[in-house]
Design an enzyme around this catalytic site. Structure first.
Site, PDB file in Angstrom:
ATOM      1  CG  HIS A 198     -12.896  20.312  12.576  1.00  0.00           C
ATOM      2  ND1 HIS A 198     -14.241  20.418  12.302  1.00  0.00           N
ATOM      3  CD2 HIS A 198     -12.435  21.579  12.672  1.00  0.00           C
ATOM      4  CE1 HIS A 198     -14.571  21.709  12.220  1.00  0.00           C
ATOM      5  NE2 HIS A 198     -13.497  22.439  12.440  1.00  0.00           N
ATOM      6  CG  ASP A 254     -11.890  29.931  17.131  1.00  0.00           C
ATOM      7  OD1 ASP A 254     -12.957  29.310  17.301  1.00  0.00           O
ATOM      8  OD2 ASP A 254     -11.616  30.528  16.070  1.00  0.00           O
ATOM      9  CG  HIS A 261     -11.572  34.602  15.866  1.00  0.00           C
ATOM     10  ND1 HIS A 261     -11.946  35.518  14.912  1.00  0.00           N
ATOM     11  CD2 HIS A 261     -12.574  33.697  15.921  1.00  0.00           C
ATOM     12  CE1 HIS A 261     -13.122  35.163  14.421  1.00  0.00           C
ATOM     13  NE2 HIS A 261     -13.528  34.068  15.019  1.00  0.00           N
TER      14      HIS A 261
END
Ligand code: DOR
Ligand code: ZN
Length: 420
Positions: free
Chosen positions: A306, A302, A229
């Site tokens: 959540h 990535d 990333h």
């Protein structure tokens, strides 16, 4: 059982292929690309592109331990909906993927899933940098890569040992580059916007010091490292320079870093908070240059689920955003429709290159390869509606955006695992 994908524009960068053709699939494998009249099942792909299924080398499946956010089955369904057929699962699970039993649990549960799961085990136990993971044990259980992703490996000696051992074990080090004392608990990019919002920033140098360290070890010991990333312009430049010097470094960036900047944070919405953070326009432009000139080999998401509740408070929410269902569209919208990359280059960075970096039997439509295929309409657009996503979490920074490029079918070993 035979299957025919009829009249697609077949793009396979692994063999420099781009032509209108049929793909003949037999027993889950690609038999031949050419002209065929019939098979047990036929998919009419006129006007669509057929390409190798995408390989996403940076995914957080949250299983074991945080299955309220995502689990192996739901994560693989999200993958299939995005055209991803192979993914690398990161080890910041609970328990940490730092032992053979947990590696085996993940591989076992993934057997019936809608994508192929490859496992990255941790470099240190519990990602704590106190005790080294038993690399032979996780290798024997089936892990293909090593990472403390979510955190840097703070114990430099343990990182060096793993970097030296990994090539002998046929494993790849995938490095989360961050200097924690510099990041010092910041929650977004350090700069004007953080100042305006009166929140603590993360300087570029937090990432750049990590990138520099990993490159220094790859250089010093002549071993490979993959940088995860990449978000800053200076990390792109360091990787570019290292490659020129012959250091064995490869790198990935994520869709949000080539499409969005810190200005999104003005919304005070935690769905735009991830680590590393969205940076400035000048960083975004250098990321694009890095993709264009080959400094950045791969695009990985990535994917970091959540729940809405966890993301409710802008300042205290955990970092991360989901990405597998929008990565191809984000690439088409921000890189291909803008003329910055060809569709062939985009597909290469999302299939052949990550497969090669990890040494996977994936990312190609060559005869004999598993029939892992994405079929999509590059011109169809849609509005990203979080309620229609297939994973358990909804934290995408592309919500509400109009994106181009719609996945129509995803095939895994010749089986349709997603159909729109
Ligand atoms: O934004 C992030 N989320 N960055 C990481 O490094 C970890 C990830 C997560 O696991 O949520
Ligand atoms: Zn990371």
């Amino acid at each position: 059982m035979t299957l025919l994908i009829k009249s697609a524009r077949v793009i396979d960068p692994s063999q420099n292929l781009d032509k209108i053709a049929d793909i003949y699939i037999d027993d889950g494998k690609i038999r031949e690309i050419g002209e065929f009249s019939t098979a047990d099942e036929v998919i009419d792909a006129r006007g669509l592109i057929a390409a190798p299924g995408l390989v996403d080398m940076h995914v957080h499946l949250r299983d074991p331990g945080q299955t309220h956010k995502e689990d192996i089955i739901s994560g693989c369904s999200a993958a299939a909906a995005g055209g991803v057929t192979s993914l690398l699962a990161m080890p910041n699970t609970n328990p940490t993927t730092d032992n053979g039993e947990t590696v085996k649990y993940i591989l076992d549960k993934a057997k019936g899933a809608n994508a192929k799961v490859y496992v990255a085990a941790s470099i240190t136990k519990g990602l704590k940098s106190e005790e080294a993971t038993d690399l032979d044990e996780v290798k024997a259980a089936g892990a293909v890569a090593l990472s403390d992703d979510g955190r840097p490996v703070e114990n430099t000696q343990m990182l060096i040992n793993a970097m030296k051992r990994a090539p002998k074990l046929g494993m790849k080090i995938v490095a989360h580059c961050e200097n924690l004392p510099i990041a010092d608990g910041g929650i977004m990019n350090e700069g004007e916007v953080a100042g305006q919002l009166e929140v603590k920033g993360i300087p570029d140098s937090a990432e750049d010091c990590g990138t520099q360290r990993e490159i220094a070890f790859a250089d010093a010991f002549g071993v490979p490292v993959h940088i995860c990333h990449v978000s800053t312009k200076n990390s792109v430049r360091m990787i570019r320079d290292a490659k020129k010097r012959g250091v064995k470094v490869t790198a990935e960036t994520a869709p949000h870093y080539f499409s969005l900047t810190e200005r999104e944070l003005l919304k005070r919405d935690a769905d735009y908070r991830m680590n590393p953070p969205l940076r400035r326009e000048e960083d975004r432009l250098e990321i694009i240059r890095g993709l264009q000139d080959g400094t950045l080999d791969a695009i990985a998401t990535d994917h970091a689920p959540h729940t809405p509740m966890e993301k409710a408070d802008f300042e205290t929410a955990p970092n991360g955003s989901i990405g597998m269902e929008t990565s191809l569209s984000a690439g088409i919208t921000y890189l291909v429709k803008t003329g910055l990359l060809s569709i062939n280059q985009l597909i290469e960075k999302m299939s052949a290159n990550p497969a090669e970096i990890l040494g996977l039997n994936a990312g190609t439509l060559k005869a004999g390869a598993p029939a892992d295929i994405v079929i999509f309409d590059p011109d169809e657009n849609y509005i990203v509606d979080v309620e229609k996503l297939h994973g358990k979490s909804k934290n995408t920074p592309f919500k509400g955006q109009k994106l181009y490029g719609r996945v129509k079918y995803t095939l895994l070993d010749g089986r349709v695992v997603f159909r729109r």
